[in-house]
Write an enzyme that holds these catalytic residues in place. Structure first.
Site, PDB file in Angstrom:
ATOM      1  CE1 TYR A 189       1.560  -6.607  11.486  1.00 23.98           C
ATOM      2  CE2 TYR A 189       0.156  -5.431  13.042  1.00 23.98           C
ATOM      3  CZ  TYR A 189       0.945  -5.439  11.901  1.00 23.98           C
ATOM      4  OH  TYR A 189       1.122  -4.273  11.194  1.00 23.98           O
ATOM      5  CD  GLN A 238      -3.130  -0.654   2.180  1.00 21.09           C
ATOM      6  OE1 GLN A 238      -3.980   0.196   1.944  1.00 21.09           O
ATOM      7  NE2 GLN A 238      -3.115  -1.316   3.325  1.00 21.09           N
ATOM      8  CD1 TRP A 270      -6.669   1.313  12.623  1.00 27.01           C
ATOM      9  CD2 TRP A 270      -8.600   2.417  12.334  1.00 27.01           C
ATOM     10  NE1 TRP A 270      -7.441   1.080  13.731  1.00 27.01           N
ATOM     11  CE2 TRP A 270      -8.639   1.749  13.595  1.00 27.01           C
ATOM     12  CE3 TRP A 270      -9.693   3.187  11.959  1.00 27.01           C
ATOM     13  CZ2 TRP A 270      -9.736   1.814  14.436  1.00 27.01           C
ATOM     14  CZ3 TRP A 270     -10.796   3.256  12.811  1.00 27.01           C
ATOM     15  CH2 TRP A 270     -10.824   2.577  14.020  1.00 27.01           C
ATOM     16  CG  ASP A 278      -2.626   0.711  15.343  1.00 27.45           C
ATOM     17  OD1 ASP A 278      -2.234   0.518  14.185  1.00 27.45           O
ATOM     18  OD2 ASP A 278      -3.662   0.186  15.807  1.00 27.45           O
ATOM     19  CG  ASP A 311      14.060 -13.375   1.546  1.00 26.06           C
ATOM     20  OD1 ASP A 311      13.517 -12.738   2.465  1.00 26.06           O
ATOM     21  OD2 ASP A 311      14.228 -14.613   1.593  1.00 26.06           O
TER      22      ASP A 311
END
Length: 291
Positions: free
Chosen positions: A126, A11, A151, A103, A37
């Site tokens: 995570y 993204q 987000w 976050d 990698d």
């Protein structure tokens, strides 16, 4: 300035490539996982040594929050070991490393917004792997910027906005969590913030360390979903009204626990670099690009 972007198809990575390629004063090397990698320390050192970047931007990450509960080894390899390898290579050539974090390093139980010095207490694998990555980068390279965000959405990759638009094509009623709050952050604004930091940090040695950058105003997932559908209807992407019902986190159990509070205090990045918070409402006006 020579810039190495790792994770070019994500993204933020995609937005970074789009921005940097318009700048004549930038020599860009952008790589995806097939080309580099980051868990391979030797390959990282070889590429960094050959290219000699002034700035290394790590936009690569393992982001499958729920899968990380089972795929711990893979999550830590990409989110901790890979950033460590990049930071070691950056330190060897005196480059700056800019590393994107999350976050999810916080417990999510604070009443106000989290600042950079607040206690970290990730609730899932995570978040733990991302915090381990932060610590590895900071320990390995003196000239580091760790950018925590939240987000993330935009026209590239998978994200909440795209999921809502996809579901709206087959449903007229959705239940969306209303007791988790944060700041939706447009990926293009994250990329712009990183470009600004890259230019300033190489011209003048600003304070290295951790920064928060996310969207404002803070909302729940439910309120964010309602905004998405309102804009989509206004722009003709949706012809029907979507009923968005409020549900609780308990109503939507997931393998990994999500922070109830993902609000990030972004005063530091504004004070040091003059970067304002992401305006997610403005970014949603480009919603036709997200389909």
């Amino acid at each position: 300035m020579k810039v190495l972007v790792v994770g070019k198809n994500g993204q933020v990575g995609s937005c970074l490539v789009a921005l940097f390629t318009t700048m004549p004063d930038i020599t860009l090397l952008a790589l995806d996982r097939a080309q580099l990698d980051i868990t391979d320390a030797i390959q990282v050192v070889n590429i960094v040594t050959e290219f000699q970047p002034d700035v290394i931007i790590n936009a690569a990450a393992y982001t499958y929050v729920d899968n990380a509960e089972q795929e711990q080894q893979l999550a830590y390899a990409i989110n901790r070991d890979g950033p460590h390898n990049l930071a070691v290579a950056a330190q060897k050539i005196d480059a700056v490393i800019i590393h994107i974090s999350t976050d999810y390093v916080f417990a999510g139980d604070k009443l106000g917004s989290y600042n950079e010095t607040d206690h970290t207490q990730p609730q899932g694998e995570y978040g733990r792997s991302k915090l381990a990555g932060e610590q590895a980068v900071a320990a390995a390279c003196a000239r580091h910027i760790i950018l925590r965000t939240a987000w993330v959405f935009g026209k590239y990759g998978n994200n909440f906005v795209k999921t809502m638009l996809r579901l709206a094509k087959t449903r007229d009623t959705l239940g969306v969590v209303a007791d988790q709050f944060g700041g939706p952050t447009y990926a293009g604004d994250i990329a712009s913030a990183i470009v600004t930091i890259s230019k300033q940090i190489t011209d003048n040695d600003h304070a290295y360390g951790i920064y928060h950058f996310s969207g404002y105003p803070h909302v729940s997932w439910h309120a964010f979903a309602e905004s998405i559908f309102n804009v989509a209807q206004t722009q003709g992407l949706l012809t029907q009204t979507i009923n968005v019902n409020k549900i609780s986190t308990q109503d939507y159990p997931t393998p990994a626990k999500r922070p109830a509070n993902s609000k990030l205090d972004c005063q530091k990045i504004d004070r040091i670099f003059g970067i304002k918070q992401s305006d997610w409402q403005r970014a949603l006006t480009c919603i036709k690009e997200y389909e």
